[in-house]
Structures are given as C-alpha cells and as structure tokens.
Design an enzyme around this catalytic site. Structure first.
Site, short mmCIF file in Angstrom:
data_model
loop_
_atom_site.label_atom_id
_atom_site.label_comp_id
_atom_site.label_asym_id
_atom_site.label_seq_id
_atom_site.Cartn_x
_atom_site.Cartn_y
_atom_site.Cartn_z
N CYS A 101 0.82 -1.21 0.00
CA CYS A 101 0.00 0.00 0.00
C CYS A 101 0.85 1.25 0.00
O CYS A 101 0.44 2.29 -0.49
CB CYS A 101 -0.95 0.00 1.19
SG CYS A 101 -0.10 -0.06 2.76
N HIS A 259 -1.44 1.16 7.88
CA HIS A 259 -1.81 1.07 6.47
C HIS A 259 -1.64 2.44 5.84
O HIS A 259 -1.75 3.46 6.53
CB HIS A 259 -3.27 0.61 6.38
CG HIS A 259 -3.75 0.26 5.02
ND1 HIS A 259 -3.01 -0.46 4.13
CD2 HIS A 259 -4.93 0.54 4.39
CE1 HIS A 259 -3.72 -0.63 3.00
NE2 HIS A 259 -4.88 -0.01 3.14
N ASN A 279 -9.14 3.17 -0.67
CA ASN A 279 -8.30 2.04 -0.28
C ASN A 279 -7.69 1.42 -1.54
O ASN A 279 -8.05 1.80 -2.67
CB ASN A 279 -9.14 1.00 0.48
CG ASN A 279 -8.30 0.12 1.37
OD1 ASN A 279 -7.08 0.12 1.31
ND2 ASN A 279 -8.96 -0.67 2.21
#
Length: 343
Positions: A101, A259, A279
């Site tokens: 990510c 994250h 996301n």
C-alpha cells in the site's frame, strides 16, 4: 516531529475473536458504521510488518497549505471537484496479496496530482510495480515500505507508467507474482507490457520533493483543495477488516499494524464528520466501491497525524530522452486560468 512511517504491511496474526462474535460486538455498540463479512477473506496474506524508521531524529519539511479564497466546502469529493480528472482520481486499485500500500497510495496521489496540475491534459498512471521492485531503500517490497522514500525515488530516479494486475496499461503493469503470491519480482529496467510502444527510459517521469502537511483538519482540507489528494497513514485494528459502510471509528479488537491510503475528500454523515478515503483493495472491498469513511477531527487511528504529499512535474527523468505530455504554451495557459478561476 513524529516520524513519517507508513507501515502498510500489518502483523500476520490470528484475530483474537471469532469473526461473527466481533461483528456482533461492533454492531451492538454503535450505529455510525456497519460491520460484516467482506469479499476479501485473506487479509492476513496481504499484510506483514516492516518496522520503524531507523533514524529517530528524522524530520520532513512541514508545509502549511495556502488558504483558498473560497470558503471550505462541506462535502467535497476530489472526483467531482476536478471533473477533468475524475477517471484518474476515482481509479480504485488493487494491491492483491502484497503488502504494497505504501507504493500504491504514493503512485495514486502522484497520478492524481499530475492530472490536476495539468488541468486534465496529462493522465499518466504511475506504476506501483516499478516502485516496489526498483526502489531499493523504500523498504521490504511486499513486506512493507515507506511512502516518503517512494516519493523521493519519484523525485530522483523517476517512475514509469503501469496499471493493475491483468491489464495492458502502461510500461510495467502490476505483476502476477506480487498480486497472487505476494512475492515481488526483481527490478527490471525494461517495459513488461509487450503492447506498450514506449521504452522504459523514455517512459519515466520525475516529480518534486515530498512534504508533510500539519495535522489540523483545516490544513489538510486546504492542501486537498489546492493540490489534490494526499497520502495518509493510520493504525489498523481488528475491527477494520469488517468495515462495510458508514463512518468508521475503532470499536473493538487489538491494533494489528498500519496502512497507507489516499484521502480524496470529506463530509458529514448522520452528524458524524468524516474523511473520504480510497483504499487499494479493489472495488469489491466493502460496500462503497473500494472507498471508506473514517471519523474526521479527532485524529482517529492517527489518520491526521501523518499526512504527506509532494510536488509533481510534467517532465521526463534525466537522461530519458525527450518526451513531453500535454505541455506547451496552451497547456500552461489553461492550467493558469484553471487555478485563477478555481481559487
């Protein structure tokens, strides 16, 4: 100053409570967001642990965004705020089983901001694959990395184009090895897409330096309104894997890691202020097409404490040859007029 560390790779551990029990607990304790079983049931295989920045004295330039001349809108969405870049900003990507990510959020914000800065004349889809495989100091590839170093790599070395896994977009689309198996390939300085006519060196684009945005809501809002989406890091708890819709705030479960994502807007739902976040787990994740909302104004899960972004530039990497996308006097005049009217 707080270290800028985005650990998109999370600790691979077993959830402390059975799924059904935790979902019932979440939904019984609050009504701001809905918990349920998501289509992705292999969260742990996508996550790993990176660690902390090795330099405890590390500092990043803190930049206070220029205030817009207009009042801050109540419910802006970058996709609608810059309609000429809606397809770029609204592109929900999928990192698969790789803890990447850090590369996806950075590549997405780079793509968004380049489109915005050129008033939609340049739509260059930066490649997370190139960042994961070739940025040697960015971290541990599919086991996590640093968005700051990813942006610095963009500034110093340049990044090529590349779409998601199983696409034919750009020079280096996301590989099956990363997406399916969570194993990053070795760095390759050639285009991996046989259908792409431009060479790797010619395809590379470079940007400017990264910077940190102060953690106040107004500062973050002004930065988004001025330059586009930003990269955010936040703590992830067990309950987040069950997010479906509504405005998320931590209710139950232990912290499992951090994250990195991109914030594209904000609003209020049933009296609860939120950030609108993209996301990188695909459009099928949750019930908002791959987006989620998280409580705004209280530094929920630390999301307002580590906001970074950077400058973009529409130019090829040094030594890559001449490649001009959407430049020239016309594009410059269009961009200038756009900003004068917008702000």
């Amino acid at each position: 100053m707080q270290k800028i560390i985005f650990l998109c790779a999370l600790l691979p551990l077993s959830w402390s409570k059975p799924n059904v029990t935790l979902i019932e607990e979440i939904n019984s304790q609050q009504s701001a967001w809905k918990a349920g079983i998501n289509t992705i049931d292999d969260i742990e295989s996508r996550l790993g642990f990176l660690g902390i920045h090795p330099d405890p004295n590390f500092k990043l330039e803190l930049q206070e965004p220029q205030k817009t001349r207009r009042a801050i809108p109540e419910t802006p969405d970058a996709r609608e705020y810059w309609p000429q870049c809606k397809d770029v900003i609204g592109n929900i990507r999928n990192q698969g089983r790789c803890g990447s990510c850090w590369a996806f959020s950075t590549a997405e914000v780079m793509s968004d901001r380049l489109c915005i800065a050129t008033n939609g004349t340049v739509k260059f889809e930066f490649s997370p694959e190139d960042l994961i495989n070739c940025c040697s100091n960015c971290g541990k590839k599919c086991n996590g990395g640093y968005t700051l170093y990813a942006w610095q790599y963009y500034m110093t070395s340049g990044v090529v184009s590349g779409g998601d896994y199983n696409t034919s977009r750009g020079c280096q689309p996301y590989s099956a090895s990363s997406f399916i198996y969570g194993i990053a390939p070795t760095c390759s300085k050639t285009c991996q897409n046989a259908k792409y006519a431009t060479s790797y060196d010619t395809d590379k684009q470079v940007g400017g330096s990264p910077y940190q945005i102060p953690g106040s809501v107004t500062s973050i809002q002004n930065e988004i309104l001025k330059n586009g989406p930003v990269i955010a890091g936040y703590e992830v708890y067990e309950d987040f894997q069950f997010y479906q819709s509504g405005v998320y705030s931590h209710i139950s479960g232990v912290e499992v890691g951090r994250h990195a994502v991109k914030i594209i807007g904000w609003g209020t739902e049933n009296g609860v202020p939120y950030w609108l976040v993209a996301n990188s787990w695909g459009k099928e994740w949750a019930k908002l097409g791959g987006l989620f909302k998280i409580k705004r104004g209280t530094n929920e899960c630390g999301i307002e404490a580590s906001i970074i972004s950077g400058y973009v530039a529409n130019k090829p990497a040094p030594g890559s040859g001449v490649r001009v996308l959407g430049s020239g006097v016309g594009a410059v005049l269009a961009m200038t007029l756009f900003y004068l009217l917008k702000f």
